[in-house]
Design a protein around this motif. Structure first.
Motif, mmCIF file in Angstrom:
data_model
loop_
_atom_site.group_PDB
_atom_site.id
_atom_site.type_symbol
_atom_site.label_atom_id
_atom_site.label_comp_id
_atom_site.label_asym_id
_atom_site.label_seq_id
_atom_site.Cartn_x
_atom_site.Cartn_y
_atom_site.Cartn_z
ATOM 1 N N PRO A 1 0.816 -1.211 0.000
ATOM 2 C CA PRO A 1 0.000 0.000 0.000
ATOM 3 C C PRO A 1 0.849 1.260 0.000
ATOM 4 C CG PRO A 1 -0.015 -1.056 2.165
ATOM 5 C CD PRO A 1 0.831 -1.917 1.285
ATOM 6 N N ASP A 2 0.288 2.318 -0.540
ATOM 7 C CA ASP A 2 0.958 3.610 -0.569
ATOM 8 C C ASP A 2 0.850 4.222 0.824
ATOM 9 O OD1 ASP A 2 1.844 6.153 -0.951
ATOM 10 O OD2 ASP A 2 0.809 6.439 -2.863
ATOM 11 N N PRO A 3 1.987 4.524 1.474
ATOM 12 C CA PRO A 3 1.900 5.050 2.838
ATOM 13 C C PRO A 3 1.169 6.389 2.896
ATOM 14 C CG PRO A 3 4.176 5.129 2.026
ATOM 15 C CD PRO A 3 3.381 4.377 1.007
ATOM 16 N N LYS A 4 1.191 7.135 1.821
ATOM 17 C CA LYS A 4 0.529 8.441 1.829
ATOM 18 C C LYS A 4 -0.981 8.291 1.672
ATOM 19 C CE LYS A 4 4.486 10.785 -0.238
ATOM 20 N NZ LYS A 4 5.027 10.914 -1.600
ATOM 21 N N ASP A 5 -1.378 7.300 0.927
ATOM 22 C CA ASP A 5 -2.808 7.125 0.661
ATOM 23 C C ASP A 5 -3.096 5.634 0.705
ATOM 24 O OD1 ASP A 5 -5.330 6.891 -0.253
ATOM 25 O OD2 ASP A 5 -5.044 8.042 -2.095
ATOM 26 N N LYS A 6 -3.605 5.184 1.856
ATOM 27 C CA LYS A 6 -3.727 3.752 2.093
ATOM 28 C C LYS A 6 -4.680 3.062 1.119
ATOM 29 C CE LYS A 6 -1.176 3.447 5.916
ATOM 30 N NZ LYS A 6 0.091 2.761 5.995
ATOM 31 N N THR A 7 -5.493 3.835 0.423
ATOM 32 C CA THR A 7 -6.440 3.215 -0.511
ATOM 33 C C THR A 7 -5.746 2.802 -1.800
ATOM 34 O OG1 THR A 7 -6.988 5.335 -1.494
ATOM 35 C CG2 THR A 7 -8.337 4.605 0.370
ATOM 36 N N LYS A 8 -4.544 3.367 -1.980
ATOM 37 C CA LYS A 8 -3.838 3.060 -3.240
ATOM 38 C C LYS A 8 -2.722 2.052 -2.975
ATOM 39 C CE LYS A 8 -4.611 7.408 -5.634
ATOM 40 N NZ LYS A 8 -4.026 8.748 -5.698
ATOM 41 N N LEU A 9 -2.334 1.390 -4.052
ATOM 42 C CA LEU A 9 -1.215 0.458 -3.951
ATOM 43 C C LEU A 9 -0.027 1.028 -4.717
ATOM 44 C CD1 LEU A 9 -2.884 -3.017 -4.627
ATOM 45 C CD2 LEU A 9 -2.238 -2.031 -2.427
ATOM 46 N N ILE A 10 1.133 0.886 -4.101
ATOM 47 C CA ILE A 10 2.358 1.201 -4.871
ATOM 48 C C ILE A 10 2.549 0.101 -5.917
ATOM 49 C CG2 ILE A 10 4.836 1.434 -4.759
ATOM 50 C CD1 ILE A 10 4.582 2.504 -1.964
ATOM 51 N N ARG A 11 2.392 -1.101 -5.467
ATOM 52 C CA ARG A 11 2.511 -2.271 -6.339
ATOM 53 C C ARG A 11 1.538 -3.336 -5.851
ATOM 54 N NH1 ARG A 11 5.045 -2.127 -11.105
ATOM 55 N NH2 ARG A 11 3.481 -0.488 -11.001
ATOM 56 N N ALA A 12 0.962 -4.013 -6.793
ATOM 57 C CA ALA A 12 0.118 -5.142 -6.415
ATOM 58 C C ALA A 12 0.978 -6.396 -6.343
ATOM 59 C CB ALA A 12 -0.982 -5.324 -7.445
ATOM 60 N N ALA A 13 0.515 -7.370 -5.609
ATOM 61 C CA ALA A 13 1.280 -8.611 -5.468
ATOM 62 C C ALA A 13 1.626 -9.175 -6.846
ATOM 63 C CB ALA A 13 0.475 -9.620 -4.676
ATOM 64 N N GLY A 14 2.879 -9.574 -6.983
ATOM 65 C CA GLY A 14 3.294 -10.196 -8.235
ATOM 66 C C GLY A 14 3.829 -9.217 -9.268
ATOM 67 N N GLN A 15 3.586 -7.921 -9.044
ATOM 68 C CA GLN A 15 4.066 -6.947 -10.028
ATOM 69 C C GLN A 15 5.566 -6.704 -9.874
ATOM 70 O OE1 GLN A 15 1.448 -3.537 -9.496
ATOM 71 N NE2 GLN A 15 0.677 -3.832 -11.585
ATOM 72 N N GLN A 16 6.205 -6.452 -11.007
ATOM 73 C CA GLN A 16 7.630 -6.112 -10.974
ATOM 74 C C GLN A 16 7.806 -4.738 -10.336
ATOM 75 O OE1 GLN A 16 9.017 -9.285 -11.776
ATOM 76 N NE2 GLN A 16 10.613 -7.969 -12.589
ATOM 77 N N LEU A 17 8.878 -4.582 -9.582
ATOM 78 C CA LEU A 17 9.157 -3.282 -8.959
ATOM 79 C C LEU A 17 9.715 -2.324 -10.013
ATOM 80 C CD1 LEU A 17 10.852 -4.534 -5.665
ATOM 81 C CD2 LEU A 17 8.456 -3.871 -6.001
ATOM 82 N N GLU A 18 9.540 -1.032 -9.720
ATOM 83 C CA GLU A 18 9.988 -0.033 -10.692
ATOM 84 C C GLU A 18 11.158 0.814 -10.215
ATOM 85 O OE1 GLU A 18 6.224 1.787 -11.085
ATOM 86 O OE2 GLU A 18 6.004 1.135 -13.167
ATOM 87 N N ASN A 19 11.225 1.040 -8.905
ATOM 88 C CA ASN A 19 12.315 1.872 -8.417
ATOM 89 C C ASN A 19 12.650 1.496 -6.968
ATOM 90 O OD1 ASN A 19 10.457 3.332 -6.658
ATOM 91 N ND2 ASN A 19 9.748 4.332 -8.539
ATOM 92 N N PHE A 20 13.754 2.072 -6.500
ATOM 93 C CA PHE A 20 14.240 1.742 -5.161
ATOM 94 C C PHE A 20 13.186 2.018 -4.091
ATOM 95 C CE2 PHE A 20 18.369 3.338 -7.153
ATOM 96 C CZ PHE A 20 18.713 2.081 -7.594
ATOM 97 N N GLY A 21 12.450 3.076 -4.321
ATOM 98 C CA GLY A 21 11.476 3.519 -3.327
ATOM 99 C C GLY A 21 10.434 2.463 -2.995
#
Lengths: 829, 285, 193, 231
Positions: free
Chosen positions: A520-540
């Motif tokens: 989950p996105d720490p700034k907006d818990k309703t959003k996901l930074i990445r969903a399970a199984g998705q490739q990561l995009e950056n260090f963050g």
């Protein structure tokens, strides 16, 4: 690379190959790029042609690089530190350094605590018994209350780095340089003048170096000198600048990034040592803390260390890595002391080693993939004798190499009789580059995918298949029979679609990393930074709670949901500076010039508007991928985000042989140290003590010898390629014409070169390109020979192994052997 | 009949013929900048690879130079020369190969019709179909380039990769050159490039720099930048090359005169016979 | 007429009669040229395996990848689009074809038994099994679970592993997993020497 | 002519031995060239003709058509130097064979003056004292030998140009051409005189014999010697 990491924060070529075209001065020292990297060297020629750049070659031999240089300066092999500290002194004396840059981007203003001292060739903190330094003696002065560094922006505090450096280099006058290096003073001053012409905002210079610096007992400090000089001249982080380590193998950078050496895990994480028994201990020790509370805080990127490590453990152990079991940390092998090259073969030869106060076995089995230790290691005699003690040896290669047939090495190599060698040797036919896909990381950190052109020849297999099949077979044995530490073997994740021959695209995906669970996105818990199984995009997106998996954090971004970035092939270059952001992928984060924040001044304006690394447009940094938080205002963070103090280090308390470089002679020293005769060679350099480790004295072996590659050959690989052996048809020894005359040696005749370890014979190449040297008033000779010959190549290409003569001496930081300076004598054969 | 982009401008030992001029092609040329050559020999082997030439036998005699001179299986050789100039050392390297002269001495000397041709773009090539391996071109060449191949019984030399050039590619050696000291394009462009480089060299410590494009052979298809333009011989180049006098005398004087003389002798005998008839024994009256 | 044939220009009309009288054969003179040998090869983009400049190369293989064709490398040339080498190659890169097609390439696993003076051919399965057995025996014998200070170290000093600098990142990553699994502390590569 | 009709002393020997001896009378004829002489002459002639026919098309495209006789220019190129070697060897044998008879005698040099040569060609000369070979023939011989030497020396250089310096190569091309031109002119006249202009001469090189009348006409002194009329 240790020195670059100690100075800048990361150990790799700072800029790129094409970027060399942006330089006004190209200093080739400790390297012969025309010979060894011709296609990269074209960009130095390009700079000459298009910007009238000055190319300088400083080398013991007049080389192919020297042939096209504007300035050639001879130098005695192994004395580069004196030469470079001489230039640094010249820059400070004549004020030809980039003062604004130095104040802003280096630790020149930082005050050093009074425990630091230097006297008669020894820094403070030296433990003569151990032959080691206590590095805490070189600490920054800290303000105990604010926990911050003490800084003097005026650079006038006598304990500030700048003043200490000034004092330290004061001894390296042009006269002293001539005395030590044998370089005529006028030549040295000309070089110093041209090099320091870049010590300002308008001009930029680059340094190209390679193993001519690395392979000395003081190699790391040589490179440190180059890095310091570039910081002083304000050339780091700028297009056309940098300290560019030209690496010698197609994927030497990638192998290093991927834990090619014992002391690191993928992504330069530290190999855990025995005292660090828990992940917590380990992370605490490895994660640097920020001391700086000044206006220029540091991003201290390494504070993300736990994320990198936990994600790596998830990759290594998969589902078996849980929070409860420290993500499998305890299964990782822990080290006690040194397991690097020289120790591998020393312990192999001795059969045991002392670790943490106890005796442990030495290696009785060796697996080598695409590497030829008999050719590569110093002191071939010892190499062969060590291999003869092995119980088993596995050589995976495309050709029959010296290592695979060490048991039938010619007699002069001193190994036991063939019948007495009890080693079982397996030779497995592997595949060449064209027969497999995957990525190589070039010297400039570009990962580029290559496609497979054809299958391996009948009977051979790809290396990944060979490795996987051995692994699976061993794992099967442990499954069936069990054994000590069996779970360590069984817990490693090997979840490839085809485990016996993993698809390299799949492996690259794993290296890049993915989300295991929704993040989950720490700034907006309703959003996901990445969903399970998705490739990561950056260090963050990396997490330290086990929700992400990443085989190498440095490579994050190489294989995202958008696909394999290493396959990108767009030749577009909108910057015009040769960055090519759409071509392959460059770690870190597709950044093409590291430390590019330093290409701009305190307000974020580029030092030179025609060569913009990055600049602040009022909202964010634009240009190259910024090596700083993209929206951090100028002044918020320092330019060297990997260093806790946020600046480049002129004074580097991280290395094992001193915070400043100092001139020491090679282990086999041809003269006494002029500066401090009692401390001739580095006090912390390492030597070995087996019966095969013998060292020569200048009285018996008065000539300085060096070894090198030729452009016509590649290491010990092309000795099987006729079209190339044709170009350099026989082993030769380059000899100065005056010396040849003295010894009555005719060009093309046979000569014998001997060191304390043995002698070899070759054809004399009498040349003017090596000249007599006046060192400390005395005449000194240098000779050299290339290393591409051996006893396993084409019959017409057999010859002596160059390393038959080289000593088992090494740098105290990287433990790299001293191939480049040793003592010999020369005779007619 | 195939229609090819390249017409023949000149052909050896051909009484007639020549390009129709229907299609005008610019001359092409190689550019060799000796001042940025590092002697890496990429061009040497790129040539061998493209032309599928087998490696030649070589021996270490104390030099970086692969062979003493060109070979039938080695059409491109870097010549190395160490030399002290004004107290400083110079290591001169030059790519030696067929110069593709505008007035080719080899073509002049060649007695086999169509064995040496000059295409409409100036490339001089040996056509092995017609070559008889007589070796006259060896004598005709002012640069000592053509070599007799014992394997084929024909002459062999650089073709300027006419097979590549005719489909729009640069020669193999040019493409390989790592430093860009080699370049390829129209002769006009190469001369312009060379002149600019010479000017740059003159301003940067090589006052004697010059472009080598000898007019004695009508200019060459290889334009060479020399740092020491006043000493082409340091690079193994003739100061003033031209089609050898002997070849010219032979071809332009001796041959026509000889033809006239031989026919003259023949005609003379006929005239004699018509005038005096036979000399034979007659019965004494 | 073959594509490779090149037509000589016909003789001008003037003087033809005279030439005929002298017995000249005026059939078209032709020059046989070498075929452009890579006009229909299959091109594969790759990276030179030698130094770390990473020159882009194009590998030309015979055949069009059809089911019934076995590709073989007929030519290797620089990739002109590659930003770093822009089509150029050094002598080593220029001769990559001869590395790929080298007659000295190894093509079968071999073993040299203790004390022997010669290689024996061995099957892949036997080689892998033999090596796995050695690795297991050595690891079982030499495994150090705790060092002299009693710290858990889980290492296998009986074995060393070197190499990888000439192989892919992916291989190197697999190799790291391999040594991690086996607890090999003695690990090095060309990065050091 | 049948053997039975021979009556002169020694004639039977000459005939049965294939006219192996010269300067003897056989019936109404005189043996002028014994078999070996004829053999050598035609060896030189034949090798020369091969050289000529293979050399001319190489020499100038004017004669390229001739190459067809030998199957093309490449074969000519191959054959020519080997034929040249045989020519040179034949010439050497010819030299040894004839050198003794070809020495100039006192007074013969004046025969070679343009005036006398012209009168010879105009059939007006006084050849009373011309022996077996007139000075023109002797000169022809020496020229042939010289030509053989010149052609051989220059030919070897041209065969292996890579082994010789440039100047030698150039001079050789010139020398080969020049020698050839002069020699071929000479040979043209030699053949003409020996066939069309002087009937009976060719017979002396094929069957070896000349008629007494021929001998008296062309070589009176020799005739007298053979007939025993003069010592």
């Amino acid at each position: 690379m240790a020195s670059l990491a100690a100075t800048f924060g990361r150990g790799a070529m700072t800029n790129g190959w094409v970027d060399i075209k942006n330089a006004d001065v190209v200093l080739c020292m400790g390297g012969n790029p025309a010979e060894n990297h011709p296609c990269g060297f074209k960009w130095a020629i390009e700079a000459k042609k298009t910007r009238n750049a000055k190319l300088i070659s400083v080398d013991p031999r007049f080389t192919r690089t020297s042939a096209v240089a504007d300035l050639y300066s001879p130098i005695r092999a192994g004395t580069d530190i004196a030469y470079l500290l001489g230039i640094i002194r010249y820059a400070i004396e004549t004020k030809r350094f980039h003062e604004d840059y130095v104040k802003l981007h280096t630790n020149a203003p930082y005050v050093i605590a009074d425990k630091f001292a230097f006297d008669e060739g020894i820094f403070s903190g030296f433990d003569a018994g151990k032959g080691e330094y206590d590095k805490t003696a070189w600490a920054y002065e800290g303000d105990p209350k604010s926990k911050s560094y003490v800084v003097d922006e005026t650079l006038e505090n006598p304990r500030c780095v700048f003043q200490l450096l000034k004092k330290h280099v004061d001894r390296y006058t042009p006269e002293m340089v001539e005395k030590i290096c044998g370089t005529p003073k006028e030549t040295f001053l000309k070089v110093a003048e041209v090099v320091t012409s870049t010590g300002n905002a308008q001009r930029v210079g680059t340094i190209l170096y390679a193993l001519g610096w690395t392979q000395h007992s003081v190699g790391v400090q040589m490179i440190r000198c180059g890095a310091m000089l570039q910081l002083l001249l304000g050339n780091v982080g700028r297009p056309g600048g940098g300290v560019n380590a030209l690496r010698g193998h197609s994927n030497i950078q990638g192998a290093t990034d991927m834990a090619g050496t014992f002391e690191i895990l993928p992504g330069y994480l530290k190999t855990p040592s025995a005292p660090l028994q828990t992940l917590k201990d380990y992370l605490e020790g490895a994660t640097p803390t920020t001391l700086n509370k000044q206006a220029w805080a540091s991003m201290n990127y390494w504070q993300n260390y736990p994320k990198f490590m936990v994600s790596l453990l998830k990759s290594a152990y998969g589902k078996n890595a849980t929070k409860e079991n420290d993500f499998g940390y305890s299964w990782l092998p822990k080290v006690d002391g040194n397991y690097s090259w020289m120790y591998i073969f020393d312990d192999m030869y001795r059969g045991s080693s002392m670790r943490a106060g106890g005796k442990e076995p030495g290696p009785e089995g060796l697996v080598t993939f695409g590497m030829n230790p008999v050719g590569i290691g110093p002191n071939s005699k010892k190499m062969i004798s060590a291999l003869a003690k092995l119980k088993w040896l596995v050589v995976v290669e495309n050709y029959e190499i010296e290592t695979a047939i060490f048991w039938k090495a010619p007699k002069e190599y001193g190994g036991p009789e063939t019948a007495k060698i009890q080693t079982e040797v397996y030779q497995l036919p592997a595949s060449g580059f064209a027969e497999k896909d995957g990525t190589f990381t070039n010297s400039a950190r570009w990962l580029q995918w290559k496609w497979k052109a054809l299958d391996p020849p009948n009977g051979s297999k790809t290396d990944q298949e060979i490795l996987a099949r051995i692994f699976l077979a061993v794992r099967e044995l442990y499954k069936k029979e069990g054994g000590p530490g069996a779970e360590n073997v069984l817990n490693v994740a090997w979840n490839y679609t085809n485990p016996a021959a993993p698809d390299l695209g799949e492996v690259l995906k794993e290296i890049n990393g993915k989300a295991i669970t929704d993040i989950p996105d720490p700034k907006d818990k309703t959003k996901l930074i990445r969903a399970a199984g998705q490739q990561l995009e950056n260090f963050g997106q990396l997490q330290d709670d086990g929700s992400t998996l990443c085989g190498n954090w440095l490579h994050l971004g190489v294989y995202t949901e958008a696909g394999n970035m290493a396959q990108r092939r767009s030749p577009a270059d909108p910057t015009g500076l040769g960055m090519f952001h759409q071509w392959g992928f460059s770690w870190p984060a597709n950044r093409r010039i590291m430390y590019n924040r330093a290409s701009a001044d305190k307000d974020g304006n580029p030092w030179d508007p025609t060569r913009v690394g990055i600049k602040w447009n009022g909202e964010k940094w634009v240009g190259d991928v910024p090596d700083i938080k993209p929206d951090s205002k100028p002044g918020e963070y320092g330019a060297f985000i990997m260093n806790p103090e946020g600046v480049g280090r002129l004074f580097a308390p991280a290395l094992n042989d001193g915070p400043f470089p100092e001139h020491y002679e090679s282990v086999e020293a041809p003269v006494d140290n002029v500066l401090h005769p009692k401390v001739t060679s580095s006090p912390v350099t390492k030597k070995f003590s087996s019966d095969k480790d013998v060292y020569g004295k200048k009285e018996d072996f008065p000539i300085v010898c060096t070894t090198y590659r030729l452009t016509e050959h590649y290491h010990y690989w092309t000795q099987h390629t006729k079209v190339l052996t044709q170009l350099q048809p026989g082993f030769f020894v380059e000899i100065p014409d005056v010396l040849a005359q003295q010894k009555g040696i005719a060009n093309g005749s046979k000569v014998k070169v001997s060191s304390a370890r043995g002698s070899i014979e070759g054809v004399a190449m009498v040349t003017k390109r090596l000249r007599p040297m006046k060192v400390d008033g005395k005449e000194l000779w240098q000779i050299g020979f290339p290393l591409h010959w051996g006893f396993a190549g084409l019959p017409e290409h057999t010859g002596p192994l160059a390393n038959f003569l080289t000593p088992s001496a090494m740098d105290p930081n990287t433990w790299t052997p001293e191939f480049k300076t040793f003592l010999v004598k020369l005779e007619k054969a | 009949m195939s229609v090819h982009s390249l017409e023949i401008r000149r052909s050896s030992a051909s009484l007639l013929g020549g390009a129709t001029g229907m299609r005008a092609l610019p001359d092409v040329a190689k550019y060799v900048d000796t001042s940025t050559c590092i002697g890496c020999k990429a061009c040497e082997v790129a040539c061998q690879e493209w032309n599928d030439l087998a490696p030649v036998a070589t021996h270490q005699v104390g030099t970086y130079q692969t062979l003493p001179t060109l070979d039938a299986g080695f059409w491109n050789l870097i010549r190395f020369d160490e030399r002290e100039v004004d107290g400083g050392l110079k290591w001169l390297m030059r790519k030696d190969q067929c110069m593709h002269c505008a007035e080719p001495g080899c073509l002049e000397a060649c007695p086999a019709p169509g064995a040496i041709v000059q295409y409409a773009n100036g490339i001089v090539d040996v056509n092995p179909d017609n070559c008889i391996g007589c070796g006259y071109c060896e004598t005709g060449c002012p640069f000592d380039v053509p070599r007799f191949s014992a394997k084929t019984g024909k002459m062999a030399k650089c073709t300027l990769c006419v097979d590549r050039v005719s489909v729009g590619l640069e020669p193999a050696c040019i493409k390989a050159c790592p430093t860009g000291c080699l370049h390829f394009g129209t002769k006009e462009d190469m001369v312009a490039l060379g002149s600019a480089r010479v000017a740059q060299l003159k301003a940067n410590g090589f006052p004697q720099a010059a472009l080598y494009d000898p007019q004695g052979v009508g200019g060459t298809g290889v334009v060479t930048v020399l740092g020491f333009g006043d000493h082409p011989e340091w690079y193994g180049l003739a100061a003033n090359p031209h089609v050898p006098l002997g070849v010219k005398l032979w071809k332009n004087i001796l041959r026509p005169i000889g033809l006239i003389a031989i026919f003259g002798a023949l005609i003379g005998t006929v005239g004699h016979y018509f005038t005096y008839g036979k000399k034979e024994y007659r019965e004494e009256a | 007429m073959g594509l490779t044939r090149r037509t000589f220009v016909k003789a001008g009309t003037a003087g033809v009669g005279g030439a005929v009288a002298l017995g000249f054969d005026l059939k078209e003179a032709r020059a046989e040229m070498r075929a452009f040998k890579i006009s229909r090869t299959t091109e594969t983009r790759s990276t030179c395996p030698y130094c770390a400049v990473s020159c882009g190369v194009i590998i030309h293989t015979l055949g069009d990848k059809a089911k019934n064709a076995t590709p073989s490398v007929v030519h290797v040339e620089g990739d002109p689009d590659h930003p770093i080498n822009r089509g150029t190659l050094c002598p080593k890169g220029s001769t990559l074809r001869d590395d790929i097609n080298n007659p000295n390439r190894l093509t079968s696993p071999k073993v040299r038994r203790p004390g022997s003076d010669k290689w024996e051919d061995i099957s892949w399965d036997a080689a892998i099994a033999g090596i796995a057995k050695h690795i297991k025996e050595t690891r079982d014998k030499c495994f150090v679970e705790k060092n002299a200070k009693g710290q858990v170290v889980n290492r296998n000093p009986g074995m060393a592993m070197i190499g990888g600098c000439t192989d892919t990142n992916e291989f190197n990553f697999l190799q790291w997993k391999f040594i991690t699994a086996l607890g090999v502390p003695y690990r090095d590569s060309q990065a050091r020497v | 002519m049948s053997v039975a009709s021979l009556d002169t002393h020694g004639a039977d020997v000459a005939v049965t031995a294939g006219r192996d001896r010269e300067d003897i009378v056989v019936g109404g004829e005189i043996v002028r060239h014994r078999r070996s002489s004829r053999f050598i002459h035609f060896a030189v002639a034949a090798t020369f003709i091969v050289c000529l026919l293979t050399g001319l098309p190489i020499w100038t495209p004017f004669f390229t058509w001739m190459a067809t006789l030998f199957g093309g220019l490449s074969f000519c190129r191959w054959l020519h130097p080997w034929a040249g070697i045989f020519f040179a060897v034949s010439s050497l044998v010819m030299f040894v064979h004839w050198a003794g008879q070809m020495t100039f005698e006192p007074g013969e040099k004046s025969w070679l003056s343009p005036k006398r040569l012209m009168s010879y060609l105009e059939y007006r000369d006084d050849n009373t004292d011309v022996g077996k070979y007139n000075p023109g023939q002797k000169l022809q011989f020496w020229c042939a030998i010289l030509a053989a030497v010149g052609l051989l020396a220059s030919g070897v250089v041209m065969w292996f140009p890579a082994s010789f310096p440039q100047i030698v190569r150039e001079l050789s091309i010139l020398l080969h051409s020049l020698t050839f031109i002069l020699f071929v002119m000479l040979i043209t006249w030699h053949v003409y005189l020996g066939t069309a202009a002087e009937p009976g001469t060719f017979h002396s090189m094929t069957r070896g014999t000349v008629t007494k009348a021929w001998a008296r006409l062309h070589h009176p002194k020799w005739y007298r010697q053979v007939m025993g009329l003069e010592k």
